[in-house]
Design a protein around this motif. Structure first.
Motif, PDB file in Angstrom:
ATOM      1  N   TYR A 184       0.832  -1.183   0.000  1.00  0.00           N
ATOM      2  CA  TYR A 184       0.000   0.000   0.000  1.00  0.00           C
ATOM      3  C   TYR A 184       0.877   1.247   0.000  1.00  0.00           C
ATOM      4  O   TYR A 184       1.943   1.262   0.596  1.00  0.00           O
ATOM      5  CB  TYR A 184      -0.944  -0.010   1.196  1.00  0.00           C
ATOM      6  CG  TYR A 184      -1.933  -1.148   1.109  1.00  0.00           C
ATOM      7  CD1 TYR A 184      -3.057  -1.030   0.315  1.00  0.00           C
ATOM      8  CD2 TYR A 184      -1.711  -2.344   1.783  1.00  0.00           C
ATOM      9  CE1 TYR A 184      -3.959  -2.066   0.200  1.00  0.00           C
ATOM     10  CE2 TYR A 184      -2.606  -3.383   1.679  1.00  0.00           C
ATOM     11  CZ  TYR A 184      -3.735  -3.246   0.889  1.00  0.00           C
ATOM     12  OH  TYR A 184      -4.616  -4.270   0.763  1.00  0.00           O
ATOM     13  N   VAL A 185       0.416   2.281  -0.667  1.00  0.00           N
ATOM     14  CA  VAL A 185       1.181   3.517  -0.803  1.00  0.00           C
ATOM     15  C   VAL A 185       0.380   4.674  -0.212  1.00  0.00           C
ATOM     16  O   VAL A 185      -0.784   4.876  -0.554  1.00  0.00           O
ATOM     17  CB  VAL A 185       1.499   3.819  -2.283  1.00  0.00           C
ATOM     18  CG1 VAL A 185       2.216   5.151  -2.414  1.00  0.00           C
ATOM     19  CG2 VAL A 185       2.304   2.690  -2.899  1.00  0.00           C
ATOM     20  N   PHE A 237      -0.174   2.702  -8.996  1.00  0.00           N
ATOM     21  CA  PHE A 237      -0.182   1.801  -7.835  1.00  0.00           C
ATOM     22  C   PHE A 237      -1.571   1.236  -7.577  1.00  0.00           C
ATOM     23  O   PHE A 237      -1.845   0.708  -6.500  1.00  0.00           O
ATOM     24  CB  PHE A 237       0.323   2.547  -6.587  1.00  0.00           C
ATOM     25  CG  PHE A 237       1.749   2.984  -6.716  1.00  0.00           C
ATOM     26  CD1 PHE A 237       2.781   2.113  -6.405  1.00  0.00           C
ATOM     27  CD2 PHE A 237       2.062   4.250  -7.179  1.00  0.00           C
ATOM     28  CE1 PHE A 237       4.098   2.501  -6.536  1.00  0.00           C
ATOM     29  CE2 PHE A 237       3.381   4.654  -7.320  1.00  0.00           C
ATOM     30  CZ  PHE A 237       4.404   3.778  -6.994  1.00  0.00           C
ATOM     31  N   ASN A 238      -2.434   1.360  -8.562  1.00  0.00           N
ATOM     32  CA  ASN A 238      -3.790   0.870  -8.439  1.00  0.00           C
ATOM     33  C   ASN A 238      -3.787  -0.633  -8.214  1.00  0.00           C
ATOM     34  O   ASN A 238      -3.078  -1.340  -8.914  1.00  0.00           O
ATOM     35  CB  ASN A 238      -4.565   1.233  -9.712  1.00  0.00           C
ATOM     36  CG  ASN A 238      -6.041   1.002  -9.580  1.00  0.00           C
ATOM     37  OD1 ASN A 238      -6.579   1.115  -8.495  1.00  0.00           O
ATOM     38  ND2 ASN A 238      -6.691   0.685 -10.676  1.00  0.00           N
ATOM     39  N   PRO A 239      -4.477  -1.179  -7.274  1.00  0.00           N
ATOM     40  CA  PRO A 239      -5.431  -0.558  -6.349  1.00  0.00           C
ATOM     41  C   PRO A 239      -4.799  -0.238  -4.981  1.00  0.00           C
ATOM     42  O   PRO A 239      -5.521  -0.078  -3.997  1.00  0.00           O
ATOM     43  CB  PRO A 239      -6.492  -1.630  -6.194  1.00  0.00           C
ATOM     44  CG  PRO A 239      -5.698  -2.907  -6.189  1.00  0.00           C
ATOM     45  CD  PRO A 239      -4.552  -2.645  -7.164  1.00  0.00           C
ATOM     46  N   ASN A 240      -3.486  -0.146  -4.913  1.00  0.00           N
ATOM     47  CA  ASN A 240      -2.832  -0.019  -3.618  1.00  0.00           C
ATOM     48  C   ASN A 240      -2.469   1.403  -3.198  1.00  0.00           C
ATOM     49  O   ASN A 240      -1.865   1.607  -2.153  1.00  0.00           O
ATOM     50  CB  ASN A 240      -1.569  -0.887  -3.589  1.00  0.00           C
ATOM     51  CG  ASN A 240      -1.912  -2.355  -3.735  1.00  0.00           C
ATOM     52  OD1 ASN A 240      -2.846  -2.845  -3.109  1.00  0.00           O
ATOM     53  ND2 ASN A 240      -1.198  -3.050  -4.591  1.00  0.00           N
ATOM     54  N   TYR A 241      -2.803   2.399  -4.006  1.00  0.00           N
ATOM     55  CA  TYR A 241      -2.552   3.779  -3.596  1.00  0.00           C
ATOM     56  C   TYR A 241      -3.691   4.187  -2.676  1.00  0.00           C
ATOM     57  O   TYR A 241      -4.842   4.259  -3.084  1.00  0.00           O
ATOM     58  CB  TYR A 241      -2.490   4.709  -4.813  1.00  0.00           C
ATOM     59  CG  TYR A 241      -1.985   6.101  -4.476  1.00  0.00           C
ATOM     60  CD1 TYR A 241      -0.633   6.394  -4.559  1.00  0.00           C
ATOM     61  CD2 TYR A 241      -2.856   7.095  -4.066  1.00  0.00           C
ATOM     62  CE1 TYR A 241      -0.154   7.660  -4.257  1.00  0.00           C
ATOM     63  CE2 TYR A 241      -2.379   8.365  -3.759  1.00  0.00           C
ATOM     64  CZ  TYR A 241      -1.036   8.641  -3.856  1.00  0.00           C
ATOM     65  OH  TYR A 241      -0.571   9.889  -3.554  1.00  0.00           O
ATOM     66  N   VAL A 242      -3.368   4.441  -1.417  1.00  0.00           N
ATOM     67  CA  VAL A 242      -4.401   4.669  -0.413  1.00  0.00           C
ATOM     68  C   VAL A 242      -4.771   6.144  -0.306  1.00  0.00           C
ATOM     69  O   VAL A 242      -5.938   6.507  -0.365  1.00  0.00           O
ATOM     70  CB  VAL A 242      -3.945   4.132   0.963  1.00  0.00           C
ATOM     71  CG1 VAL A 242      -4.978   4.410   2.031  1.00  0.00           C
ATOM     72  CG2 VAL A 242      -3.653   2.642   0.867  1.00  0.00           C
ATOM     73  N   SER A 243      -3.757   7.013  -0.128  1.00  0.00           N
ATOM     74  CA  SER A 243      -4.092   8.432   0.046  1.00  0.00           C
ATOM     75  C   SER A 243      -2.851   9.309  -0.043  1.00  0.00           C
ATOM     76  O   SER A 243      -1.717   8.834  -0.010  1.00  0.00           O
ATOM     77  CB  SER A 243      -4.776   8.668   1.393  1.00  0.00           C
ATOM     78  OG  SER A 243      -3.850   8.506   2.450  1.00  0.00           O
TER      79      SER A 243
END
Length: 102
Positions: free
Chosen positions: A1-2, A17-23
């Motif tokens: 996650y990023v 970074f989809n789906p791991n880009y959080v915010s």
């Protein structure tokens, strides 16, 4: 996650970074710098001279905090900025600079 905070490189895109880009979390350094300055000004009775030490001059946080200080100074003409020095967020540099200023 990023999760990115304060500064996000221009070439970093959430889609990469989809789906791991959080915010992305940002900080309002202008508001913070202004509020801190206003509290200081009130504490010293609304008039007099101050000196200020800043962080790394090329970083967003330092630039924004200085803009906040400048805004507070503009709104408080009885406060004079006697000097502003860059201490690079290093306590030893800040100590030496302040010793010289005093």
């Amino acid at each position: 996650y990023v999760v990115t905070q304060w500064n996000k490189p221009a070439d970093l895109h959430p889609k990469d970074f989809n789906p791991n880009y959080v915010s992305h979390i940002e900080f309002d350094g202008i508001s913070s710098g202004k509020t801190i300055a206003e509290i200081l000004f009130k504490t010293i009775g609304g008039k007099g001279g101050i000196v200020a030490l800043g962080g790394l001059i090329s970083t967003t946080a330092a630039i924004e905090r200085k803009k906040g200080l400048d805004a507070a100074l503009a709104a408080n003409p009885d406060i004079k900025l006697l000097d502003f020095q860059v201490a690079n967020w290093k306590s030893t540099e800040a100590f030496d600079l302040m010793g010289n200023l005093l």
